[in-house]
Scaffold this active site. Structure first.
Site, PDB file in Angstrom:
ATOM      1  CB  THR A 185      -0.884   0.040   1.259  1.00 54.42           C
ATOM      2  OG1 THR A 185      -0.006   0.023   2.388  1.00 54.42           O
ATOM      3  CG2 THR A 185      -1.804  -1.155   1.325  1.00 54.42           C
ATOM      4  CD  GLU A 330      -5.312  -2.066   2.086  1.00 58.71           C
ATOM      5  OE1 GLU A 330      -5.628  -1.533   1.006  1.00 58.71           O
ATOM      6  OE2 GLU A 330      -4.652  -1.490   2.972  1.00 58.71           O
TER       7      GLU A 330
END
Ligand code: AMP
Length: 547
Positions: A185, A330
């Site tokens: 991320t 995610e």
């Protein structure tokens, strides 16, 4: 009871085999780092994957080892993806726009064994090479280049590596739960976290991406992922195009409006995907050049809220439907896509446009709920109650890479960090990132709503609304904006433009014009940087009395 169905693992190698068998001659267009455009097809891609898979047998690797890529969207990168995951290793796609310290952190966290890189990124490789002890091989995604050898003597070259390898290779068969790829991320706060996708999660997600009510991909499409392959697997496009047998146009390093318009017009792209800043640049270029982008039937926008002006511009001037989609690293990333239902044909033009602005509804496989803070009780799906958006499904993260602690709530949902509403049909609207909301005198103001209005002004090219500290109201919204070329629009004009569009107390206290907004490696505006730079302007200014 007797009888059962075949069991076959859902493996990424099945995708490339399918494409090579049933769509062998479908074109793969690729812009290389030197600007050249090459054309191959799914069969040639599969053959190169197998050559590379054979080369891996000389690498002394173990199943599950991570092999990284730092590369643009191009055919060698595509081949590397399939060869790595197909062989049972994990393809770790690295965002080249991270700072070297972040790159070093994630390479060491992933314990990458090799790095495949585009020659553009040689300086990065040189900057990190002594600090990534697990990396045994650096492979440049090109033919031999002596200048690169001078700088990096042990470098291998992709073309040489596969040149004499056989195109015969039997993909190993293993559990579909086996990890296939790894993506970190953006990590705007703290260290980046790795999301480890599996073969199963990838294939299920890819199928959902192709659904008619998602991107509606088919063998009739010519698909251009402008979204980079290091940004959540280019939203699955390299897999989805193999699954349905469409042409893929890989735009390489040049993501400016003019280069993209050239590719769309020359290769008759039917669908392209990217973040809003990409579309803003493309629309400016298309207008300047007078093209009508005839081949494009739809474009997909995600990664950040899509301003209404983009959707209108594409529809009215290019007859192109914008599919607004939402997701995150995610979530593989597809969480929702905006496609209408049959009943929506009865809506007025205005109501229909309102519906199209939402981030859309979940495909089969994922489920959404909104909750109040850490509560586990779902709030009503009435289209106006706001809550923390949570998601669950077979392509949603469960644990981050290398972390023992679950990433989920006690009752098994992933909290996205977004604030949203959901209506009775499941259409979800992102109100804001929880951390980007502006709290003025105890009342919340959505930065997304302010930005959507601002970029609707014909003389505003890009805008970001942020919270600035305020002595009386704690926070007040201010707007940081980039004007269109040669525009002389003033702060007062922009502020007046907000009147009657939102409540007067929500109008930004100040408009600050800048030449460019800071964007991160995935093309999103970095609001944290703007908050650091401009967060105190109202405190420092003498004219803070507002609202
Ligand atoms: P990343 O994991 O870097 O792709 O970032 C995911 C975040 O981007 C989400 O949690 C949202 O805050 C934001 N995002 C993605 N798509 C959209 C969208 N269509 N509208 C608004 N925000 C979005």
């Amino acid at each position: 009871m007797f009888g059962k169905m075949m069991h076959q693992s859902l493996l990424i190698s099945n995708l490339i085999e399918h494409a090579a068998k049933y769509h062998a001659d479908t074109s793969i267009i690729s812009r290389e780092v030197n600007g050249q455009i090459t054309t191959s097809n799914w069969l040639q891609v599969q053959q190169n994957c197998k050559r590379l898979a054979n080369a891996f047998t000389t690498f002394d690797l173990e199943a599950g080892d991570r092999l990284a890529t730092i590369a643009w969207n191009n055919h060698r990168h595509l081949e590397t993806w399939y060869a790595v995951s197909g062989s049972g290793y994990v393809c770790h796609t690295i965002n080249p726009r991270l700072f070297p310290e972040q790159l070093i952190f994630i390479i060491n966290d992933a314990q990458d064994k090799a790095i495949f890189f585009d020659s553009t990124f040689l300086p990065l490789i040189l900057a990190i090479q002594g600090k990534v002890p697990t990396v045994e091989r650096f492979i440049c995604l090109s033919s031999r280049d002596d200048k690169i050898v001078e700088a990096l003597p042990d470098v291998l070259f992709y073309d040489e590596l596969i040149q004499h390898q056989s195109t015969e290779f039997n993909w190993p068969q293993f559990s579909e739960e086996t990890p296939s790829s790894l993506c970190y991320t953006s990590g705007t706060t703290g260290n980046p976290k790795g999301v480890l996708y599996s073969h199963r999660s990838t294939l299920l997600h890819t199928m959902a991406t192709c659904f008619p009510d998602s991107l509606s991909l088919s063998a009739n499409d010519i698909v251009m992922p402008v979204v980079p392959m290091f940004h959540v697997n280019a939203w699955s496009v390299p897999y989805a195009t193999a699954m349905v047998g469409s042409t893929i146009v890989l735009p390489g390093p040049n993501l400016d409006g003019d280069s993209l318009v050239d590719l769309i017009d020359n290769y008759k792209v039917t669908i392209a995907l990217g973040v809003p800043t990409i579309w803003q640049g493309l629309l400016v270029a298309a207008k300047k050049r007078g093209t009508t982008l005839d081949s494009m039937t739809r474009n997909v926008v995600g990664g950040a809220a899509c301003p209404p002006s983009i959707i209108r511009d594409f529809k009215n001037n290019y007859n192109c439907d914008t599919i607004h989609a939402w997701g995150m690293s995610e979530t593989s990333p597809l969480g929702t896509a905006n496609q209408p239902k049959a009943k929506h044909a009865a809506l007025s033009e205005e109501e229909f446009e309102k519906l199209r602005l939402t981030q859309g509804r979940p495909p089969f496989g994922v489920e959404l709920r909104i909750v109040d803070g850490s509560s586990t009780t779902a709030l009503p799906n009435d289209g106006h109650t706001q809550g923390n958006l949570q998601i669950r499904g077979p392509w949603i993260v469960d644990h981050y890479f290398n972390q023992e602690k679950s990433a989920l709530t006690a009752d098994g949902w992933f909290d996205t960090g977004d604030i949203a509403t959901i209506d009775a049909d499941g259409y979800m609207t992102i109100c804001d990132r929880a951390k980007d909301l502006i709290k003025s005198g105890g009342e919340w103001i959505s930065s997304v709503e302010l930005e959507n209005i601002a970029v609707g002004h014909p003389e505003v090219r890009m805008a970001a609304a942020i919270a600035a500290r305020h002595p009386k109201w704690d926070e007040r919204p201010i707007l940081i904006a980039v004007k269109q070329e040669n525009s002389a629009v003033t702060e007062d004009e922009i502020r007046s433009y907000f009147k009657d569009k939102i409540a007067s107390w929500q109008i930004p206290d100040a408009v600050i014009f800048v030449d460019a907004l800071p964007v991160n490696g995935t093309g999103k505006i970095v609001k944290a940087e703007l908050r650091t730079q401009f967060g105190d302007v109202l405190i420092n200014s003498k004219t803070v009395e507002s609202v």
